[in-house]
Enzyme design. Structure first.
Site, PDB file in Angstrom:
ATOM      1  N   ASP A 280      34.550   4.186  83.477  1.00  0.00           N
ATOM      2  CA  ASP A 280      34.115   3.724  84.661  1.00  0.00           C
ATOM      3  C   ASP A 280      33.374   2.387  84.392  1.00  0.00           C
ATOM      4  O   ASP A 280      32.291   2.736  83.828  1.00  0.00           O
ATOM      5  CB  ASP A 280      33.515   4.699  85.695  1.00  0.00           C
ATOM      6  CG  ASP A 280      33.296   4.047  86.855  1.00  0.00           C
ATOM      7  OD1 ASP A 280      33.247   2.945  87.130  1.00  0.00           O
ATOM      8  OD2 ASP A 280      32.744   4.846  87.671  1.00  0.00           O
TER       9      ASP A 280
ATOM     10  N   SER B 135      30.307   6.156  95.358  1.00  0.00           N
ATOM     11  CA  SER B 135      29.587   5.093  94.808  1.00  0.00           C
ATOM     12  C   SER B 135      28.321   4.979  95.388  1.00  0.00           C
ATOM     13  O   SER B 135      27.452   5.969  95.350  1.00  0.00           O
ATOM     14  CB  SER B 135      30.544   3.656  94.858  1.00  0.00           C
ATOM     15  OG  SER B 135      29.866   2.788  94.117  1.00  0.00           O
TER      16      SER B 135
ATOM     17  N   HIS C   3      36.651   3.666  89.192  1.00  0.00           N
ATOM     18  CA  HIS C   3      35.412   3.984  89.961  1.00  0.00           C
ATOM     19  C   HIS C   3      35.906   4.627  91.590  1.00  0.00           C
ATOM     20  O   HIS C   3      34.923   4.928  92.128  1.00  0.00           O
ATOM     21  CB  HIS C   3      34.689   2.563  90.331  1.00  0.00           C
ATOM     22  CG  HIS C   3      33.211   3.008  90.785  1.00  0.00           C
ATOM     23  ND1 HIS C   3      32.207   3.644  90.012  1.00  0.00           N
ATOM     24  CD2 HIS C   3      32.664   2.317  91.988  1.00  0.00           C
ATOM     25  CE1 HIS C   3      31.415   3.411  90.827  1.00  0.00           C
ATOM     26  NE2 HIS C   3      31.404   3.025  92.049  1.00  0.00           N
TER      27      HIS C   3
END
Length: 275
Positions: free
Chosen positions: A221, A98, A249
């Site tokens: 996502d 991320s 995610h």
């Protein structure tokens, strides 16, 4: 001035694995190095794996936290740079989840000689919708409402965000773990990290990339859509996009085998390590 051992202690650095190639794993917002444990059995026979917690996260030294330093992603990138320097790491494959994909990109541009390649799991250079050409996934007002919820009801914020991040109703155990991780993080450091994550725009960094990059995206996502993966591939030289048939995610938690397979397939496509 920090010594090498100070840095290792500050960031709770741990090293495992038996391979020659160094793989540095950088956790995402609200997480810690424990989130990588599902990947470790699949990677540790092949890599020397370096794990750590950003200052303000996990089991890092909270006394070392500086709100000003960590108000932007650059402060977290300095953590990575100092870890690489303290351990004298070379030819590193830097894997970030991320926001740590962008933190890793910032770090790699500062120490390009130490980095061999990057792997970005569900990355996003900007979570904001910036019409007409960029859809990051969130309106600024919605993100501000999320920040306000952190102030008013921190537990409620964690319980709301965790299922959204995991993105799969059948993966409730991961939602619970992520919620617990959010809740165990100091609210002050968490909100500072959240602001640096969700209100930043690092799209201008993408064309400056200097290393091969593997982008791993989920089919669905809520935080980083396929549009973002395709946008990053289009704007970042030396990048390739692989879409994993999955929801959510946190692919390294919910689909570790698929992530490991993509990492192993990526390595032969790299140029030989410089000795």
């Amino acid at each position: 001035m920090l010594t090498n051992s100070d840095v290792v202690s500050r960031n709770n650095v741990t090293i495992t694995g038996t391979g020659d190639q160094v793989l540095l794993l950088a956790h995402g917002f609200g997480c810690n190095q424990q989130m990588w444990r599902f990947l470790l059995p699949l990677l540790s026979p092949h890599f020397r794996i370096v794990l750590f917690d950003y200052v303000g996260s996990g089991a890092s030294d909270m006394q070392a936290y500086n709100k000003q330093r960590y108000a932007t992603l650059d402060g977290y990138a300095i953590d990575i740079i100092e870890i690489c320097t303290a351990l004298n790491l070379e030819n590193v494959i830097l894997c970030g989840h991320s926001v740590s994909s962008i933190i890793g990109l910032l770090a790699a541009q500062k120490i390009p000689q130490r980095i061999r390649a990057q792997i970005m799991i569900c990355p996003s250079p900007c979570f904001l919708n910036l019409p007409p050409h960029y859809q990051g996934g969130f309106a600024e007002a919605d993100l501000q409402e999320l920040m306000d919820l952190m102030d008013k009801n921190y537990i409620g914020w964690a319980q709301y965000l965790a299922p959204l991040v995991i993105g799969d109703p059948d993966a409730g155990q991961y939602s619970a773990e992520l919620s617990d991780s959010f809740c165990s993080t100091n609210p002050v450091t968490a909100k500072n990290f959240a602001k640096a994550t969700f209100f930043s725009d690092y799209r201008s960094l993408l064309p400056l990339n200097q290393h091969p990059v593997l982008l791993l995206q989920s089919e669905r996502d809520a935080l980083a859509s396929l549009f973002i993966g395709e946008y990053m591939q289009a704007h970042m030289p030396q990048s390739e996009l692989k879409v994993i048939e999955a929801k959510g995610h946190c692919l390294h938690m919910t689909h570790p085998r698929q992530v490991a397979d993509q990492i192993h397939a990526f390595l032969p496509r790299l140029t030989p390590t410089m000795e």
